[in-house]
Write a protein that holds these residues in place. Structure first.
Motif, PDB file in Angstrom:
ATOM      1  N   VAL A  71       0.834  -1.202   0.000  1.00  0.00           N
ATOM      2  CA  VAL A  71       0.000   0.000   0.000  1.00  0.00           C
ATOM      3  C   VAL A  71       0.871   1.255   0.000  1.00  0.00           C
ATOM      4  N   ALA A  72       1.974   1.211   0.762  1.00  0.00           N
ATOM      5  CA  ALA A  72       2.895   2.350   0.779  1.00  0.00           C
ATOM      6  C   ALA A  72       3.496   2.570  -0.609  1.00  0.00           C
ATOM      7  N   ALA A  73       3.805   1.457  -1.289  1.00  0.00           N
ATOM      8  CA  ALA A  73       4.363   1.577  -2.638  1.00  0.00           C
ATOM      9  C   ALA A  73       3.368   2.214  -3.598  1.00  0.00           C
ATOM     10  N   ALA A  74       2.082   2.068  -3.295  1.00  0.00           N
ATOM     11  CA  ALA A  74       1.048   2.634  -4.160  1.00  0.00           C
ATOM     12  C   ALA A  74       0.757   4.101  -3.835  1.00  0.00           C
ATOM     13  N   GLY A  75       1.468   4.651  -2.836  1.00  0.00           N
ATOM     14  CA  GLY A  75       1.319   6.081  -2.586  1.00  0.00           C
ATOM     15  C   GLY A  75       1.001   6.486  -1.163  1.00  0.00           C
ATOM     16  N   MET A  76       0.584   5.552  -0.307  1.00  0.00           N
ATOM     17  CA  MET A  76       0.301   5.918   1.086  1.00  0.00           C
ATOM     18  C   MET A  76       1.604   6.119   1.847  1.00  0.00           C
ATOM     19  N   GLU A  77       1.575   7.044   2.784  1.00  0.00           N
ATOM     20  CA  GLU A  77       2.752   7.286   3.604  1.00  0.00           C
ATOM     21  C   GLU A  77       3.111   6.018   4.365  1.00  0.00           C
ATOM     22  N   ARG A  78       4.389   5.630   4.346  1.00  0.00           N
ATOM     23  CA  ARG A  78       4.823   4.307   4.820  1.00  0.00           C
ATOM     24  C   ARG A  78       4.477   4.068   6.284  1.00  0.00           C
ATOM     25  N   ALA A  79       4.733   5.022   7.152  1.00  0.00           N
ATOM     26  CA  ALA A  79       4.475   4.790   8.571  1.00  0.00           C
ATOM     27  C   ALA A  79       3.001   4.508   8.821  1.00  0.00           C
ATOM     28  N   SER A  80       2.115   5.265   8.187  1.00  0.00           N
ATOM     29  CA  SER A  80       0.677   5.039   8.369  1.00  0.00           C
ATOM     30  C   SER A  80       0.272   3.662   7.852  1.00  0.00           C
ATOM     31  N   ALA A  81       0.807   3.292   6.702  1.00  0.00           N
ATOM     32  CA  ALA A  81       0.495   1.979   6.135  1.00  0.00           C
ATOM     33  C   ALA A  81       0.980   0.859   7.054  1.00  0.00           C
ATOM     34  N   ASP A  82       2.162   1.020   7.634  1.00  0.00           N
ATOM     35  CA  ASP A  82       2.685  -0.004   8.526  1.00  0.00           C
ATOM     36  C   ASP A  82       1.840  -0.132   9.799  1.00  0.00           C
ATOM     37  N   TYR A  83       1.386   0.990  10.340  1.00  0.00           N
ATOM     38  CA  TYR A  83       0.531   0.925  11.528  1.00  0.00           C
ATOM     39  C   TYR A  83      -0.780   0.202  11.206  1.00  0.00           C
ATOM     40  N   MET A  84      -1.318   0.438  10.013  1.00  0.00           N
ATOM     41  CA  MET A  84      -2.526  -0.280   9.622  1.00  0.00           C
ATOM     42  C   MET A  84      -2.263  -1.784   9.533  1.00  0.00           C
ATOM     43  N   GLY A  85      -1.095  -2.149   9.015  1.00  0.00           N
ATOM     44  CA  GLY A  85      -0.722  -3.558   8.958  1.00  0.00           C
ATOM     45  C   GLY A  85      -0.589  -4.172  10.343  1.00  0.00           C
ATOM     46  N   MET A  86      -0.066  -3.392  11.295  1.00  0.00           N
ATOM     47  CA  MET A  86       0.051  -3.894  12.671  1.00  0.00           C
ATOM     48  C   MET A  86      -1.319  -4.189  13.262  1.00  0.00           C
ATOM     49  N   LEU A  87      -2.289  -3.331  12.984  1.00  0.00           N
ATOM     50  CA  LEU A  87      -3.643  -3.581  13.479  1.00  0.00           C
ATOM     51  C   LEU A  87      -4.223  -4.860  12.879  1.00  0.00           C
ATOM     52  N   ALA A  88      -3.876  -5.139  11.625  1.00  0.00           N
ATOM     53  CA  ALA A  88      -4.340  -6.383  11.002  1.00  0.00           C
ATOM     54  C   ALA A  88      -3.791  -7.600  11.740  1.00  0.00           C
ATOM     55  N   THR A  89      -2.559  -7.508  12.245  1.00  0.00           N
ATOM     56  CA  THR A  89      -1.994  -8.653  12.970  1.00  0.00           C
ATOM     57  C   THR A  89      -2.746  -8.904  14.280  1.00  0.00           C
ATOM     58  N   VAL A  90      -3.298  -7.851  14.873  1.00  0.00           N
ATOM     59  CA  VAL A  90      -4.075  -8.018  16.111  1.00  0.00           C
ATOM     60  C   VAL A  90      -5.349  -8.804  15.825  1.00  0.00           C
ATOM     61  N   ILE A  91      -6.002  -8.505  14.706  1.00  0.00           N
ATOM     62  CA  ILE A  91      -7.199  -9.259  14.308  1.00  0.00           C
ATOM     63  C   ILE A  91      -6.864 -10.742  14.172  1.00  0.00           C
TER      64      ILE A  91
END
Length: 248
Positions: A71-91
């Motif tokens: 997602v970061a490669a597609a244009g989203m700021e990397r830190a925000s994208a990574d935090y979203m990925g971390m939330l996915a790991t909690v699920i």
């Protein structure tokens, strides 16, 4: 344990282990999300190993729900994208916790990002105490920092918990010199050393994870989590897997 059980499940070679499960492994044959049968199978395999007296902790990825890097490669700021990925790991961690507790395995989820309503905060000594009491500990939210993968989180937690080995459960039964799904003639490695993995960029785990495991002398076992019972088998030195460690 009875003599029959011992014959069915040879004694594991390790006392404390960390299993890294990718988010993609939870998809089963689906294109995204979670396959409840696959989650249940992984839970049964973890429960089987725990029943052998092995201390078990887990790190789970989130790529089945959200992949921050792409997602970061597609244009989203990397830190925000990574935090979203971390939330996915909690699920995913909560799904695994539910599946484990349904079969009677006592479990705790610890999150590197504080969210007290649904998980404990990550506290190393508390995690160690849980494992001493026979509980399976699932580490969620990666390291809690952007720019680090869940592979790195797995190597970090394995080091902190004093694990004897780090296992990576994947779709394939080890490390190959090419993608076996695309190259039928790909060769599987039985053993590798850390430097070969790094210099040949074999993609076992990211470089930070491999370097951390190398520094702390933690061997890495790569095997297929898709085959029921493989987790217990490889811990006993059986089945198909690739072992990454420095040669003695």
């Amino acid at each position: 344990m009875s003599e029959t059980q011992t014959q069915l499940h040879p004694a594991p070679r390790y006392k404390r282990v960390l299993l890294k499960i990718s988010g993609e492994a939870l998809m089963g044959d689906r294109e995204y999300g979670m396959d409840k049968d696959m989650v249940a199978q992984i839970a049964r395999d973890v429960g089987e190993v725990r029943a052998l007296g092995v201390d078990v902790c887990l790190v789970v990825g989130g790529g089945n729900i959200f992949r921050g890097v792409s997602v970061a490669a597609a244009g989203m700021e990397r830190a925000s994208a990574d935090y979203m990925g971390m939330l996915a790991t909690v699920i995913n961690a909560l799904a695994l916790q539910n599946a484990l507790e349904q079969i009677g395995v006592d479990t705790r989820v610890q999150s590197a990002i504080p969210m007290d309503t649904i998980a404990e905060p990550y506290i190393r000594r508390r995690a160690e105490r849980h494992m001493e009491k026979g509980r399976v500990v699932i580490f969620a939210a990666g390291t809690g920092n952007p720019y680090f993968t869940t592979d790195t989180a797995a190597a970090l937690r394995a080091s902190e918990m004093g694990c004897d080995v780090l296992l990576k459960g994947t779709k394939v039964d080890g490390v190959y010199d090419a993608d076996p799904e695309k190259s039928p003639d790909a060769t599987r490695y039985e053993r590798l050393d850390y430097m070969t993995v790094l210099t040949d960029d074999l993609g076992v785990m990211d470089h930070a994870a491999i370097s951390l495991a190398r520094e702390n002398k933690i061997p890495i076992l790569v095997f297929s989590i898709y085959r029921p019972g493989a987790f217990a088998e490889v811990l006993a030195g059986n089945g198909r897997y690739t072992l990454v460690r420095n040669e003695d």
